[in-house]
Design a protein around this motif. Structure first.
Motif, PDB file in Angstrom:
ATOM      1  N   ILE A   1       0.838  -1.200   0.000  1.00  0.00           N
ATOM      2  CA  ILE A   1       0.000   0.000   0.000  1.00  0.00           C
ATOM      3  C   ILE A   1       0.869   1.246   0.000  1.00  0.00           C
ATOM      4  N   ARG A   2       1.923   1.236   0.791  1.00  0.00           N
ATOM      5  CA  ARG A   2       2.829   2.386   0.844  1.00  0.00           C
ATOM      6  C   ARG A   2       3.480   2.624  -0.518  1.00  0.00           C
ATOM      7  N   ALA A   3       3.880   1.558  -1.186  1.00  0.00           N
ATOM      8  CA  ALA A   3       4.491   1.692  -2.514  1.00  0.00           C
ATOM      9  C   ALA A   3       3.491   2.250  -3.514  1.00  0.00           C
ATOM     10  N   MET A   4       2.226   1.858  -3.374  1.00  0.00           N
ATOM     11  CA  MET A   4       1.196   2.340  -4.295  1.00  0.00           C
ATOM     12  C   MET A   4       0.963   3.838  -4.133  1.00  0.00           C
ATOM     13  N   GLY A   5       1.267   4.376  -2.944  1.00  0.00           N
ATOM     14  CA  GLY A   5       1.142   5.807  -2.745  1.00  0.00           C
ATOM     15  C   GLY A   5       2.156   6.606  -3.535  1.00  0.00           C
ATOM     16  N   VAL A   6       3.135   5.910  -4.127  1.00  0.00           N
ATOM     17  CA  VAL A   6       4.157   6.556  -4.954  1.00  0.00           C
ATOM     18  C   VAL A   6       4.027   6.132  -6.411  1.00  0.00           C
ATOM     19  N   THR A   7       4.002   4.819  -6.643  1.00  0.00           N
ATOM     20  CA  THR A   7       4.027   4.297  -8.010  1.00  0.00           C
ATOM     21  C   THR A   7       2.645   3.955  -8.550  1.00  0.00           C
TER      22      THR A   7
ATOM     23  N   ILE B   1       5.074  24.560   0.199  1.00  0.00           N
ATOM     24  CA  ILE B   1       3.998  23.930   0.942  1.00  0.00           C
ATOM     25  C   ILE B   1       3.719  22.543   0.373  1.00  0.00           C
ATOM     26  N   SER B   2       3.273  21.645   1.224  1.00  0.00           N
ATOM     27  CA  SER B   2       2.957  20.281   0.805  1.00  0.00           C
ATOM     28  C   SER B   2       1.782  20.268  -0.173  1.00  0.00           C
ATOM     29  N   THR B   3       1.740  19.230  -0.998  1.00  0.00           N
ATOM     30  CA  THR B   3       0.585  19.036  -1.878  1.00  0.00           C
ATOM     31  C   THR B   3      -0.432  18.087  -1.253  1.00  0.00           C
ATOM     32  N   GLU B   4      -0.149  17.594  -0.033  1.00  0.00           N
ATOM     33  CA  GLU B   4      -1.094  16.747   0.696  1.00  0.00           C
ATOM     34  C   GLU B   4      -2.094  17.635   1.431  1.00  0.00           C
ATOM     35  N   TRP B   5      -3.375  17.428   1.156  1.00  0.00           N
ATOM     36  CA  TRP B   5      -4.376  18.310   1.721  1.00  0.00           C
ATOM     37  C   TRP B   5      -4.373  18.303   3.250  1.00  0.00           C
ATOM     38  N   ASP B   6      -4.215  17.145   3.857  1.00  0.00           N
ATOM     39  CA  ASP B   6      -4.218  17.095   5.321  1.00  0.00           C
ATOM     40  C   ASP B   6      -3.084  17.932   5.915  1.00  0.00           C
ATOM     41  N   THR B   7      -1.929  17.876   5.277  1.00  0.00           N
ATOM     42  CA  THR B   7      -0.790  18.669   5.752  1.00  0.00           C
ATOM     43  C   THR B   7      -1.072  20.161   5.572  1.00  0.00           C
ATOM     44  N   ILE B   8      -1.710  20.509   4.463  1.00  0.00           N
ATOM     45  CA  ILE B   8      -2.091  21.903   4.226  1.00  0.00           C
ATOM     46  C   ILE B   8      -3.051  22.376   5.318  1.00  0.00           C
ATOM     47  N   PHE B   9      -4.041  21.542   5.640  1.00  0.00           N
ATOM     48  CA  PHE B   9      -5.017  21.917   6.665  1.00  0.00           C
ATOM     49  C   PHE B   9      -4.341  22.101   8.021  1.00  0.00           C
ATOM     50  N   GLU B  10      -3.415  21.194   8.349  1.00  0.00           N
ATOM     51  CA  GLU B  10      -2.710  21.294   9.629  1.00  0.00           C
ATOM     52  C   GLU B  10      -1.821  22.531   9.683  1.00  0.00           C
ATOM     53  N   THR B  11      -1.252  22.894   8.548  1.00  0.00           N
ATOM     54  CA  THR B  11      -0.331  24.030   8.498  1.00  0.00           C
ATOM     55  C   THR B  11      -1.062  25.373   8.489  1.00  0.00           C
ATOM     56  N   LEU B  12      -2.110  25.464   7.668  1.00  0.00           N
ATOM     57  CA  LEU B  12      -2.769  26.747   7.453  1.00  0.00           C
ATOM     58  C   LEU B  12      -4.079  26.919   8.210  1.00  0.00           C
ATOM     59  N   GLY B  13      -4.660  25.833   8.684  1.00  0.00           N
ATOM     60  CA  GLY B  13      -5.925  25.938   9.404  1.00  0.00           C
ATOM     61  C   GLY B  13      -7.012  26.567   8.543  1.00  0.00           C
ATOM     62  N   GLU B  14      -7.721  27.539   9.099  1.00  0.00           N
ATOM     63  CA  GLU B  14      -8.823  28.172   8.386  1.00  0.00           C
ATOM     64  C   GLU B  14      -8.351  28.971   7.177  1.00  0.00           C
ATOM     65  N   ARG B  15      -7.068  29.305   7.139  1.00  0.00           N
ATOM     66  CA  ARG B  15      -6.517  30.016   5.965  1.00  0.00           C
ATOM     67  C   ARG B  15      -6.445  29.109   4.746  1.00  0.00           C
ATOM     68  N   SER B  16      -6.761  27.820   4.931  1.00  0.00           N
ATOM     69  CA  SER B  16      -6.771  26.888   3.796  1.00  0.00           C
ATOM     70  C   SER B  16      -7.807  27.289   2.753  1.00  0.00           C
TER      71      SER B  16
ATOM     72  N   ASN C   1      -1.489   9.411 -14.656  1.00  0.00           N
ATOM     73  CA  ASN C   1      -0.115   9.019 -14.332  1.00  0.00           C
ATOM     74  C   ASN C   1      -0.034   8.430 -12.928  1.00  0.00           C
ATOM     75  N   SER C   2       1.144   7.898 -12.597  1.00  0.00           N
ATOM     76  CA  SER C   2       1.384   7.468 -11.226  1.00  0.00           C
ATOM     77  C   SER C   2       1.511   8.714 -10.360  1.00  0.00           C
ATOM     78  N   TRP C   3       1.313   8.552  -9.051  1.00  0.00           N
ATOM     79  CA  TRP C   3       1.363   9.697  -8.149  1.00  0.00           C
ATOM     80  C   TRP C   3       2.682  10.452  -8.244  1.00  0.00           C
ATOM     81  N   GLN C   4       3.777   9.722  -8.416  1.00  0.00           N
ATOM     82  CA  GLN C   4       5.077  10.384  -8.470  1.00  0.00           C
ATOM     83  C   GLN C   4       5.260  11.211  -9.744  1.00  0.00           C
ATOM     84  N   ASP C   5       4.413  10.973 -10.744  1.00  0.00           N
ATOM     85  CA  ASP C   5       4.516  11.707 -12.003  1.00  0.00           C
ATOM     86  C   ASP C   5       3.378  12.708 -12.196  1.00  0.00           C
TER      87      ASP C   5
END
Length: 308
Positions: free
Chosen positions: A135-141, A189-204, A218-222
């Motif tokens: 599953i972790r590998a699929m998050g990349v490839t 800034i990260s492209t992961e939405w959860d990280t964006i929410f944690e970083t910016l809060g309501e400014r998201s 494409n694959s996630w890495q591309d």
């Protein structure tokens, strides 16, 4: 199926979102007093995973007898409280495995209420036929489509598939013409939405994500998604989006499964309406609203460029 073209004002007023949350739809049928108790139980199931509470303890803390809770929950949700709780734990675990590449599996297991990485691994194998490493590998490839297939296995069960899919059949989509617009790129800034929410809060709610349509398979890495602030003056724009027609929907979601199903339905609607994706355009995601709680949801505006 006919669609009325509207012209989006530059102010981007917030429309009322479509709620794509199975729990919300199911609880509507309950009397108010029972709704309150079930909401308490569901919050405990989602907010306190690390404690490893069993469903009987959750029922007791929600002022419902375990016997009545099991019967009423099973009738309403089409799965037992234990099955629901196990599925929720796996949803969170898969989310972390996919998106948090540096998060140790043992830590994910404990965070999601599993006694060990071995017990998490067994649950993943039984539900998805995959190991945590795969599953972790699929998050990349892997591709978004492959990810959606995994998430679908953890969606809320229904007689004909998942309740998320059933709800999404009524997703309101609109053909909108947008004038030229843009955003100020935020390169660090990260492209992961959860990280964006944690970083910016309501400014998201100032954030826009744009992804080239020709990269969506494409694959996630591309896949190169750019994140920026669209609530700046035009002179600060570092990325511009050309004017054009977009198929759009505004949807309130609380899970990866809901996010995935909403997008799948939007693309299905575009195809059934006879439109072609603009291969030179950008798929746009805008955060309309966000609830800064553990179980809070997010309202996204999804916008897909099409050729007329």
């Amino acid at each position: 199926m006919a669609f009325v073209t509207t012209i989006a004002p530059m102010s981007e007023n917030k429309p009322t979102p479509f709620i794509l949350v199975p729990e919300y739809a199911l609880l509507k049928s309950l009397p108010k007093n029972l709704q309150t108790r079930f909401v308490t139980a569901l919050k405990l199931m989602h907010e306190d995973l690390a404690s490893g509470l069993c469903w009987e303890q959750i029922a007791t803390q929600s002022a419902i007898s375990p016997f009545h809770f099991h019967r009423q929950f099973s009738e309403l949700f089409k799965e037992t409280p234990g099955q629901y709780l196990s599925r929720v734990r796996l949803q969170y675990a898969v989310h972390y495995i996919f998106s948090e590449q540096d998060y140790k599996i043992i830590d994910i297991a404990h965070e999601c209420g599993f006694a060990s990485s071995q017990s998490l691994g067994k649950a993943l194998k039984n539900a998805l036929g995959l190991t945590a490493k795969q599953i972790r590998a699929m998050g990349v490839t892997g591709t978004p489509r492959q990810t959606a297939e995994i998430l679908a296995k953890l969606a809320h069960p229904d007689e004909c598939g998942s309740l998320e899919n059933k709800l999404a059949e009524n997703l309101p989509c609109e053909l909108v013409w947008y004038p030229q617009r843009g955003m100020k790129l935020l390169p660090n800034i990260s492209t992961e939405w959860d990280t964006i929410f944690e970083t910016l809060g309501e400014r998201s709610t100032r954030i826009m994500g744009v992804t080239p349509v020709n990269q969506l398979e494409n694959s996630w890495q591309d896949i190169k998604t750019s994140i920026g602030d669209w609530q700046v003056c035009a002179s600060e724009h570092t990325i511009s989006l050309p004017e054009g027609h977009y198929f759009c929907c505004d949807v309130y979601i609380v899970s990866d499964a809901g996010y995935s199903v909403a997008l799948e339905q939007l693309f299905k609607t575009i195809e059934s309406a006879g439109y072609q994706l603009d291969p030179n355009g950008y798929f746009v995601e805008i955060v309309r609203d966000i609830e800064m709680t553990v179980t809070g949801g997010v309202t996204f505006s999804f916008q897909v460029p099409v050729m007329m």
